[in-house]
Scaffold this motif. Structure first.
Motif, PDB file in Angstrom:
ATOM      1  N   LYS A  98       0.523  -1.181  -0.389  1.00  0.00           N
ATOM      2  CA  LYS A  98       0.010  -0.065   0.195  1.00  0.00           C
ATOM      3  C   LYS A  98       0.423   0.832  -0.048  1.00  0.00           C
ATOM      4  N   ARG A  99       0.862   2.557  -1.263  1.00  0.00           N
ATOM      5  CA  ARG A  99       1.181   4.140  -0.822  1.00  0.00           C
ATOM      6  C   ARG A  99       0.129   4.866  -0.071  1.00  0.00           C
ATOM      7  N   PRO A 100       1.011   5.867  -0.329  1.00  0.00           N
ATOM      8  CA  PRO A 100       0.207   7.172   0.419  1.00  0.00           C
ATOM      9  C   PRO A 100      -0.989   7.575  -1.242  1.00  0.00           C
ATOM     10  N   THR A 101      -1.866   7.951  -0.344  1.00  0.00           N
ATOM     11  CA  THR A 101      -2.886   9.031  -1.499  1.00  0.00           C
ATOM     12  C   THR A 101      -3.072   9.992  -1.103  1.00  0.00           C
TER      13      THR A 101
ATOM     14  N   LEU B 270      -6.325  -1.407  11.217  1.00  0.00           N
ATOM     15  CA  LEU B 270      -6.367   0.163  11.196  1.00  0.00           C
ATOM     16  C   LEU B 270      -5.611   0.019   9.816  1.00  0.00           C
ATOM     17  N   ASP B 271      -6.402   1.208   8.810  1.00  0.00           N
ATOM     18  CA  ASP B 271      -5.788   2.051   7.490  1.00  0.00           C
ATOM     19  C   ASP B 271      -5.857   3.653   7.899  1.00  0.00           C
ATOM     20  N   TYR B 272      -4.907   4.201   7.766  1.00  0.00           N
ATOM     21  CA  TYR B 272      -5.290   5.805   7.266  1.00  0.00           C
ATOM     22  C   TYR B 272      -4.434   6.505   6.620  1.00  0.00           C
ATOM     23  N   ASN B 273      -4.708   6.920   5.892  1.00  0.00           N
ATOM     24  CA  ASN B 273      -3.610   8.107   5.164  1.00  0.00           C
ATOM     25  C   ASN B 273      -3.994   9.323   5.910  1.00  0.00           C
ATOM     26  N   LYS B 274      -2.645  10.032   5.827  1.00  0.00           N
ATOM     27  CA  LYS B 274      -3.383  11.570   5.716  1.00  0.00           C
ATOM     28  C   LYS B 274      -2.253  12.065   5.025  1.00  0.00           C
ATOM     29  N   VAL B 275      -2.470  13.306   4.470  1.00  0.00           N
ATOM     30  CA  VAL B 275      -1.779  14.150   3.577  1.00  0.00           C
ATOM     31  C   VAL B 275      -0.986  15.360   4.312  1.00  0.00           C
TER      32      VAL B 275
ATOM     33  N   GLN C 110       0.099  21.316   2.976  1.00  0.00           N
ATOM     34  CA  GLN C 110      -1.342  21.683   2.905  1.00  0.00           C
ATOM     35  C   GLN C 110      -1.096  21.503   1.124  1.00  0.00           C
ATOM     36  N   ASP C 111      -0.440  21.380   0.384  1.00  0.00           N
ATOM     37  CA  ASP C 111       0.132  21.883  -0.935  1.00  0.00           C
ATOM     38  C   ASP C 111       0.035  20.427  -1.439  1.00  0.00           C
ATOM     39  N   GLY C 112      -0.426  19.073  -0.681  1.00  0.00           N
ATOM     40  CA  GLY C 112       0.060  18.262  -1.503  1.00  0.00           C
ATOM     41  C   GLY C 112       0.598  17.695  -1.245  1.00  0.00           C
ATOM     42  N   LYS C 113       2.460  17.462  -1.398  1.00  0.00           N
ATOM     43  CA  LYS C 113       3.183  17.468  -1.996  1.00  0.00           C
ATOM     44  C   LYS C 113       3.690  16.293  -1.426  1.00  0.00           C
ATOM     45  N   TRP C 114       3.886  15.713   0.340  1.00  0.00           N
ATOM     46  CA  TRP C 114       3.773  15.176   1.388  1.00  0.00           C
ATOM     47  C   TRP C 114       2.653  14.113   1.855  1.00  0.00           C
ATOM     48  N   ALA C 115       2.216  13.047   2.015  1.00  0.00           N
ATOM     49  CA  ALA C 115       1.485  12.173   2.321  1.00  0.00           C
ATOM     50  C   ALA C 115       2.209  10.894   2.902  1.00  0.00           C
ATOM     51  N   GLY C 116       1.262  10.710   4.389  1.00  0.00           N
ATOM     52  CA  GLY C 116       1.648   9.072   4.478  1.00  0.00           C
ATOM     53  C   GLY C 116       0.992   8.274   5.206  1.00  0.00           C
TER      54      GLY C 116
ATOM     55  N   GLY D  43       4.371   1.722   7.989  1.00  0.00           N
ATOM     56  CA  GLY D  43       4.165   2.842   8.033  1.00  0.00           C
ATOM     57  C   GLY D  43       5.316   3.178   6.473  1.00  0.00           C
ATOM     58  N   VAL D  44       4.213   4.457   5.931  1.00  0.00           N
ATOM     59  CA  VAL D  44       5.252   5.152   4.402  1.00  0.00           C
ATOM     60  C   VAL D  44       4.833   6.196   4.564  1.00  0.00           C
TER      61      VAL D  44
END
Length: 388
Positions: free
Chosen positions: A173-176, A197-202, A205-211, A236-237
């Protein structure tokens, strides 16, 4: 917040109840100030140059080709299919794969074969090393992966060398680009208790980084006497944009499998007169003090750089460590058969510890060439791997 309850179909011999909570925070949107008029010049939009929304697996050829365009037989087990059938471990999942035979030696050792040959190559995100023994100890938790690809046939395009069986490729799985996730509670047969548990977080604010964070814990008994499996997995990624043309991905995985009262070897069934013993379905040669514990940790760093609209360079480093701790009991006969009163077995206790480590460095250059009136997809690559 949206709450839903689902019952996933499983085999008739088991029951499963799943409570699923999906968290989808509202998307952040920018609103124009009230004093903006039609004459105000529009600001230039910022486009984040990532591939999160349109990822294409390169498991068969290392080229960005869709499965329907790949000249090789490929089957895909996606996470929706695995969820619908309540499949949580890799052995059960691979049994659903077309053209793949899963041969369980006992409760914790497995081998795979395809097209009459042992599958010796298992990969994660297209990277891996050949398994000379052909045996796989322990299982992967399927919740860590977006899908599992089964590439049938010679795997020379993947490794440079290989056999005619095929390759199993686990796609992480990778960030979205959206905040949100899910929490799953599963109660099933044989006292199965599972939390995931599977949770994605940007992250910016500009969306360049996500985890993205994935956590799983499962505890389950078996139809076999005293057999119990406990599995904990954490993944974790983080992924982000470097400059205008680079994408950096860093991830870590920890999985701890603890098996109590495993079988080592199989039951002895024949009698001297050629008839077979009729044991109960729960029969096992395992002792209460036996165990087969496996623990693994892995970390990877991946950097992709767009050299031009048609050329991409990628550097990947993967490090993995494993540890195995066993206390086993093997029951056999010197004659190959049981006595009429089910005696005649010889016991062999065993204790062992093993450790392993591996490093894989992979460099590739992919792009398009225009020659002879046609467009050619091209890859150049160099890989170095070491295992102790």
């Amino acid at each position: 917040m949206k709450i839903r309850f689902q019952c996933h179909p499983v085999a008739a011999a088991s029951t499963l109840l799943v409570a699923s909570l999906c968290f989808q925070p509202p998307a952040l949107a920018q609103t124009a100030p009230a004093d903006v008029t039609a004459d105000t010049p529009a600001l230039a939009s910022i486009v984040v140059k990532t591939k999160r929304e349109h990822r294409v697996s390169k498991g068969a050829t290392h080229l960005p080709m869709e499965i329907k365009d790949t000249p090789q037989s490929i089957s895909t087990l996606d996470r929706e299919t695995l969820r619908d059938f309540g499949v949580t471990d890799s052995n059960d999942a691979l049994e659903w794969g077309t053209g793949l035979v899963v041969d369980r030696w006992e409760t914790n050792r497995t081998s795979y074969s395809s097209r009459g040959f042992d599958v010796m190559l298992t990969q994660i995100d297209g990277l891996g090393m050949s398994n000379d023994w052909g045996l796989v100890v322990g299982q992967q938790d399927t919740y860590l992966f977006e899908k599992i690809e089964l590439v049938r046939g010679a795997n020379g395009l993947l490794t440079g060398v290989g056999n005619a069986s095929g390759t199993i490729n686990y796609v992480r799985k990778r960030p979205t680009n959206k905040d949100g996730g899910e929490a799953l509670l599963t109660l099933g047969s044989h006292n199965q208790q599972r939390v995931a548990l599977d949770y994605n977080k940007v992250l910016t604010q500009d969306g360049k980084w996500a985890g993205r964070l994935v956590v799983v814990n499962e505890d389950k008994d078996s139809h076999l006497r005293a057999l119990n499996d406990r599995r904990t997995a954490i993944y974790g990624v983080v992924e982000g944009q470097i400059g205008l043309d680079g994408v950096l991905t860093i991830g870590m995985t920890h999985q701890d499998n603890k098996q109590r009262s495993p079988m080592w070897g199989s039951l002895t069934l024949p009698y001297a007169d050629g008839t077979l013993a009729d044991f109960d379905v729960s029969a096992s040669t395992a002792q209460d003090w036996t165990r087969w514990n496996t623990r693994s940790q892995s970390a990877f760093v991946e950097y992709t750089h767009m050299l031009s609209p048609e050329w991409e360079a990628k550097l990947t480093y993967n490090h993995a460590e494993g540890r195995e701790n066993t206390r086993l009991f093997y029951a056999y006969t010197a004659t190959g058969h049981l006595n009429g009163d089910n005696t005649g077995l010889i016991g062999w206790p065993y204790r062992g510890e093993s450790r392993s480590s591996s490093d894989i460095l992979d460099l590739s250059l992919t792009g398009r060439l225009h020659a002879f009136g046609r467009q050619h997809e091209t890859i150049f690559g160099l890989s170095h791997s070491k295992q102790d």
